[in-house]
Design a protein around this motif. Structure first.
Motif, PDB file in Angstrom:
ATOM      1  N   GLU A 195       0.821  -1.217   0.000  1.00  0.00           N
ATOM      2  CA  GLU A 195       0.000   0.000   0.000  1.00  0.00           C
ATOM      3  C   GLU A 195       0.856   1.268   0.000  1.00  0.00           C
ATOM      4  N   HIS A 196       2.110   1.164   0.450  1.00  0.00           N
ATOM      5  CA  HIS A 196       2.972   2.345   0.544  1.00  0.00           C
ATOM      6  C   HIS A 196       3.640   2.696  -0.780  1.00  0.00           C
ATOM      7  N   GLY A 197       3.807   1.733  -1.666  1.00  0.00           N
ATOM      8  CA  GLY A 197       4.467   2.000  -2.931  1.00  0.00           C
ATOM      9  C   GLY A 197       5.966   2.208  -2.745  1.00  0.00           C
ATOM     10  N   ALA A 198       6.570   2.896  -3.697  1.00  0.00           N
ATOM     11  CA  ALA A 198       8.015   3.160  -3.654  1.00  0.00           C
ATOM     12  C   ALA A 198       8.271   4.361  -2.742  1.00  0.00           C
ATOM     13  N   VAL A 199       8.848   4.109  -1.562  1.00  0.00           N
ATOM     14  CA  VAL A 199       9.076   5.178  -0.586  1.00  0.00           C
ATOM     15  C   VAL A 199      10.554   5.530  -0.558  1.00  0.00           C
ATOM     16  N   SER A 200      10.836   6.750  -0.097  1.00  0.00           N
ATOM     17  CA  SER A 200      12.219   7.226  -0.036  1.00  0.00           C
ATOM     18  C   SER A 200      12.732   7.357   1.386  1.00  0.00           C
ATOM     19  N   ARG A 201      11.856   7.590   2.367  1.00  0.00           N
ATOM     20  CA  ARG A 201      12.281   7.762   3.755  1.00  0.00           C
ATOM     21  C   ARG A 201      11.358   6.975   4.688  1.00  0.00           C
ATOM     22  N   LEU A 202      11.962   6.463   5.770  1.00  0.00           N
ATOM     23  CA  LEU A 202      11.225   5.709   6.788  1.00  0.00           C
ATOM     24  C   LEU A 202      11.488   6.319   8.159  1.00  0.00           C
ATOM     25  N   GLN A 203      10.479   6.290   9.027  1.00  0.00           N
ATOM     26  CA  GLN A 203      10.612   6.680  10.433  1.00  0.00           C
ATOM     27  C   GLN A 203       9.689   5.798  11.255  1.00  0.00           C
ATOM     28  N   PHE A 204      10.144   5.447  12.468  1.00  0.00           N
ATOM     29  CA  PHE A 204       9.325   4.608  13.343  1.00  0.00           C
ATOM     30  C   PHE A 204       9.049   5.348  14.638  1.00  0.00           C
ATOM     31  N   LEU A 205       7.770   5.428  15.032  1.00  0.00           N
ATOM     32  CA  LEU A 205       7.349   6.059  16.271  1.00  0.00           C
ATOM     33  C   LEU A 205       7.210   4.953  17.319  1.00  0.00           C
ATOM     34  N   LYS A 206       8.214   4.814  18.189  1.00  0.00           N
ATOM     35  CA  LYS A 206       8.301   3.660  19.076  1.00  0.00           C
ATOM     36  C   LYS A 206       7.207   3.646  20.142  1.00  0.00           C
ATOM     37  N   ASN A 207       6.738   4.821  20.589  1.00  0.00           N
ATOM     38  CA  ASN A 207       5.698   4.852  21.623  1.00  0.00           C
ATOM     39  C   ASN A 207       4.313   4.564  21.073  1.00  0.00           C
ATOM     40  N   GLY A 239       5.346  19.767  -2.821  1.00  0.00           N
ATOM     41  CA  GLY A 239       6.517  19.567  -3.660  1.00  0.00           C
ATOM     42  C   GLY A 239       7.288  18.313  -3.295  1.00  0.00           C
ATOM     43  N   ARG A 240       8.362  18.104  -4.016  1.00  0.00           N
ATOM     44  CA  ARG A 240       9.214  16.925  -3.852  1.00  0.00           C
ATOM     45  C   ARG A 240       9.819  16.894  -2.450  1.00  0.00           C
ATOM     46  N   THR A 241       9.969  15.675  -1.915  1.00  0.00           N
ATOM     47  CA  THR A 241      10.446  15.493  -0.542  1.00  0.00           C
ATOM     48  C   THR A 241      11.739  14.688  -0.547  1.00  0.00           C
ATOM     49  N   GLU A 242      12.729  15.174   0.206  1.00  0.00           N
ATOM     50  CA  GLU A 242      14.005  14.466   0.321  1.00  0.00           C
ATOM     51  C   GLU A 242      14.341  14.084   1.754  1.00  0.00           C
ATOM     52  N   THR A 243      13.668  14.651   2.736  1.00  0.00           N
ATOM     53  CA  THR A 243      14.021  14.379   4.131  1.00  0.00           C
ATOM     54  C   THR A 243      12.774  14.319   4.991  1.00  0.00           C
ATOM     55  N   MET A 244      12.837  13.482   6.043  1.00  0.00           N
ATOM     56  CA  MET A 244      11.737  13.338   6.992  1.00  0.00           C
ATOM     57  C   MET A 244      12.326  12.928   8.337  1.00  0.00           C
ATOM     58  N   GLN A 245      11.849  13.548   9.413  1.00  0.00           N
ATOM     59  CA  GLN A 245      12.313  13.238  10.764  1.00  0.00           C
ATOM     60  C   GLN A 245      11.131  13.276  11.723  1.00  0.00           C
ATOM     61  N   VAL A 246      11.271  12.541  12.845  1.00  0.00           N
ATOM     62  CA  VAL A 246      10.233  12.536  13.881  1.00  0.00           C
ATOM     63  C   VAL A 246      10.754  13.303  15.084  1.00  0.00           C
ATOM     64  N   ASN A 247       9.891  14.128  15.669  1.00  0.00           N
ATOM     65  CA  ASN A 247      10.242  14.875  16.875  1.00  0.00           C
ATOM     66  C   ASN A 247      10.150  13.924  18.070  1.00  0.00           C
ATOM     67  N   PRO A 248      11.250  13.683  18.784  1.00  0.00           N
ATOM     68  CA  PRO A 248      11.199  12.715  19.891  1.00  0.00           C
ATOM     69  C   PRO A 248      10.358  13.173  21.070  1.00  0.00           C
ATOM     70  N   PHE A 249      10.026  14.460  21.136  1.00  0.00           N
ATOM     71  CA  PHE A 249       9.271  14.996  22.265  1.00  0.00           C
ATOM     72  C   PHE A 249       7.779  14.717  22.138  1.00  0.00           C
ATOM     73  N   ASN A 250       7.223  14.886  20.945  1.00  0.00           N
ATOM     74  CA  ASN A 250       5.770  14.773  20.798  1.00  0.00           C
ATOM     75  C   ASN A 250       5.330  13.805  19.706  1.00  0.00           C
ATOM     76  N   GLY A 251       6.251  13.186  18.967  1.00  0.00           N
ATOM     77  CA  GLY A 251       5.874  12.228  17.939  1.00  0.00           C
ATOM     78  C   GLY A 251       5.377  12.846  16.651  1.00  0.00           C
ATOM     79  N   VAL A 252       5.533  14.144  16.471  1.00  0.00           N
ATOM     80  CA  VAL A 252       5.107  14.822  15.248  1.00  0.00           C
ATOM     81  C   VAL A 252       6.153  14.590  14.159  1.00  0.00           C
ATOM     82  N   ILE A 253       5.693  14.282  12.949  1.00  0.00           N
ATOM     83  CA  ILE A 253       6.584  14.043  11.809  1.00  0.00           C
ATOM     84  C   ILE A 253       6.803  15.361  11.067  1.00  0.00           C
ATOM     85  N   ALA A 254       8.067  15.694  10.796  1.00  0.00           N
ATOM     86  CA  ALA A 254       8.418  16.886  10.014  1.00  0.00           C
ATOM     87  C   ALA A 254       8.949  16.439   8.666  1.00  0.00           C
ATOM     88  N   VAL A 255       8.436  17.056   7.608  1.00  0.00           N
ATOM     89  CA  VAL A 255       8.812  16.701   6.237  1.00  0.00           C
ATOM     90  C   VAL A 255       9.360  17.950   5.553  1.00  0.00           C
TER      91      VAL A 255
END
Length: 537
Positions: A195-207, A239-255
């Motif tokens: 369902e995700h298709g060809a992805v470029s970045r992965l992040q895991f929210l452990k909580n 637009g096109r995306t090259e980077t993605m990170q998760v905020n460790p404080f609140n679990g919000v994803i920044a793209v």
């Protein structure tokens, strides 16, 4: 602390005074109290007040015990490089550091060259014990960083763009050519997430046990790895995306997007929580401070910006860096990889003013693609086009680890127990928000003040005047008489007055009902003999 004698003798060590010890104890106590206690004076319910008083006393005793034993439980202290005279810390080479450190620390300095399989990306477990590396040509490996043993190595025979550990080292996700795949520690394929298709970045929210993926076109997806349910599927449209990170404080994803915008998302909202124009060109790198209050971004205009997320303002701009990757250490050091050079910046004054701390050049021609600090170690690992390299960065890692949070020496039994506890403590996606301190709070009740009689009359007159100003539609001959126009205007005025009259009647009825219930009615003389007499007191 030293004190020189008046007669020119040698310095003596002076023990700390009671006041200094008390101040140090109070600082440590505040850390373990984790915020202010409940305001018991404002409570009127005596039962609730007593229960909270017992709980606050228990929390206070626990914090005092933890603060008292901290010096025994956490004996290690972190330290940075210190330069003498005109010496600069960024001119100190890795060879000089190797000669001064112990044998175990010197083992963390190495270069792995796999020139036909790069460039490499990597990820660490929260404890820093295991590292997952993936080459663009399909090479995937899991390494035990304590014993430096290769646990598993495999060749997926297709392009690999990213790799990330899931809740522990037994599972990891790999973003391959067409789909992301989930493997176990033995390299056995468990799931193919079509369902995700060809992805470029992965992040895991452990909580929350959520795997977040984004493709190069900005399609963001959240999937629960425990139930397999797709929680969110959003098109960012920025637009096109090259980077993605998760905020460790609140679990919000920044793209980060190609238009210089950084958008922040949560899985229960189809619109971004925040959209920030950070740069005038594409975002090339993005990283969050461990406390979640600072964010570092880099754009193609060769500038690194430090953002305060409490105010969404730039606190510092560092020119001259075209970083392809950024990463914060546990102690707040910032690493930036540019070409074949990695530079580490530090905020030593605590004023959010980053300056040069250390630098390291790898072999000319190697292009750094990913930098990552190893948790609980003073180590920076760089994935580049010819493999990966590890260097020593004094002061980057947390010197003391909490076994309840991350245990580098946990056994298989402890790992299984921890997995069960984390599944039981799994947070729902609705708890992801910019300010997680609002969770569990109740909106304060605001007592509505009754409008006065004069205000009601003024509101009624304003409604009538507004109706009088409405222009009536002109109709055909015979239906546009003056009398009919007056009647229509009267009907509109009555409609405007109707809600106010109904409200007055309702209030009058309530008052009459209360009066009937509260007051005794006078009965006729013929019926008074049937009234039950009140018992004498």
């Amino acid at each position: 602390m030293g004190l020189e004698e008046e007669n020119g003798g040698s310095a003596k060590d002076v023990p700390p005074t009671e006041q200094e010890l008390s101040a140090e104890f109070d600082t440590t106590l505040q850390k373990y109290l984790r915020g202010e206690g409940a305001d018991l004076e404002a409570l009127k319910d005596k039962k609730l007040k007593g229960q909270l008083a017992v709980r606050e006393k228990l929390y206070g005793n626990s914090a005092k015990a933890a603060a008292k034993f901290e010096k025994w439980l956490m004996p290690s202290e972190g330290g940075y490089l210190e330069a003498e005279g005109i010496e600069k810390t960024w001119r100190i080479k890795q060879d000089q550091i190797t000669r001064e450190v112990d044998i175990l620390s010197s083992r963390n300095q190495y270069d792995i060259v796999l020139k036909d399989l790069g460039p490499y990306t990597l990820d660490f477990t929260p404890s820093g014990r295991y590292m997952a590396t993936a080459g663009r040509k399909g090479h995937v490996a899991i390494v035990d960083m304590k014993s430096m043993e290769l646990i598993r190595e495999m060749q997926v025979k297709e392009t690999v763009r990213d790799i990330v550990f899931l809740h522990n080292e037994t599972f990891f996700a790999v973003a391959q050519k067409k789909y992301p795949y989930i493997y176990n520690r033995d390299g056995i394929e468990l799931h193919c997430l079509k369902e995700h298709g060809a992805v470029s970045r992965l992040q895991f929210l452990k909580n929350h046990f959520l795997l977040a993926t984004v493709n190069k076109f900005g399609q963001l997806r959240y999937q629960d790895v425990t139930t397999g349910e797709m929680i969110g599927n959003f098109r960012t449209g920025l637009g096109r995306t090259e980077t993605m990170q998760v905020n460790p404080f609140n679990g919000v994803i920044a793209v980060g997007h190609s238009g210089g915008t950084v958008s922040m998302w949560k899985p229960t909202s189809a619109a971004p929580l925040v959209k920030m124009l950070c740069h005038h060109g594409p975002i090339s790198a993005l990283a969050f401070h461990p406390n979640g209050q600072l964010m570092a971004t880099c754009g193609r205009e060769k500038k690194i910006k430090i953002w305060d997320l409490r105010k969404f303002e730039v606190v510092q701009t560092i020119p001259g860096h075209h970083a392809k990757t950024l990463d914060f250490s546990q102690k707040g050091l910032l690493a930036a990889g540019t070409g074949s050079y990695a530079q580490v910046l530090g905020d030593f004054s605590g004023s959010q003013n980053y300056s040069r701390y250390m630098g390291h050049s790898i072999a000319k021609g190697y292009q750094i693609g990913k930098v990552s600090f190893r948790p609980y170690e003073d180590v920076l690992v760089m994935g580049h086009s010819m493999g990966w390299s590890s260097i020593l960065i004094p002061g980057s890692g947390e010197p003391n680890f909490d076994t309840w949070v991350a245990n580098p020496f946990e056994t298989s039994k402890q790992r299984r127990e921890k997995e069960i506890h984390t599944l039981l403590d799994k947070l729902p996606p609705e708890t992801i928000m910019l300010d997680p301190s609002k969770i569990g709070t109740v909106r304060p009740y605001k007592k509505r003040e009754k409008p006065t009689k004069e205000e009601i009359e003024a509101e009624k007159e304003a409604a009538v005047e507004a109706v009088k100003d409405i222009a009536l539609k002109k109709k055909t001959k015979g239906r546009n008489k003056t009398s009919k126009r007056v009647m229509k205007r009267k009907v509109l005025i009555d409609k405007a007055k109707k809600p106010f009259i109904e409200k007055e009647m309702q209030e009058a009825g309530k008052v009459a009902g209360k009066r009937k219930l509260g007051e005794e009615t006078e009965l006729p003389a013929s019926l008074k003999r049937f009234v039950r007499k009140k018992a004498a007191v």
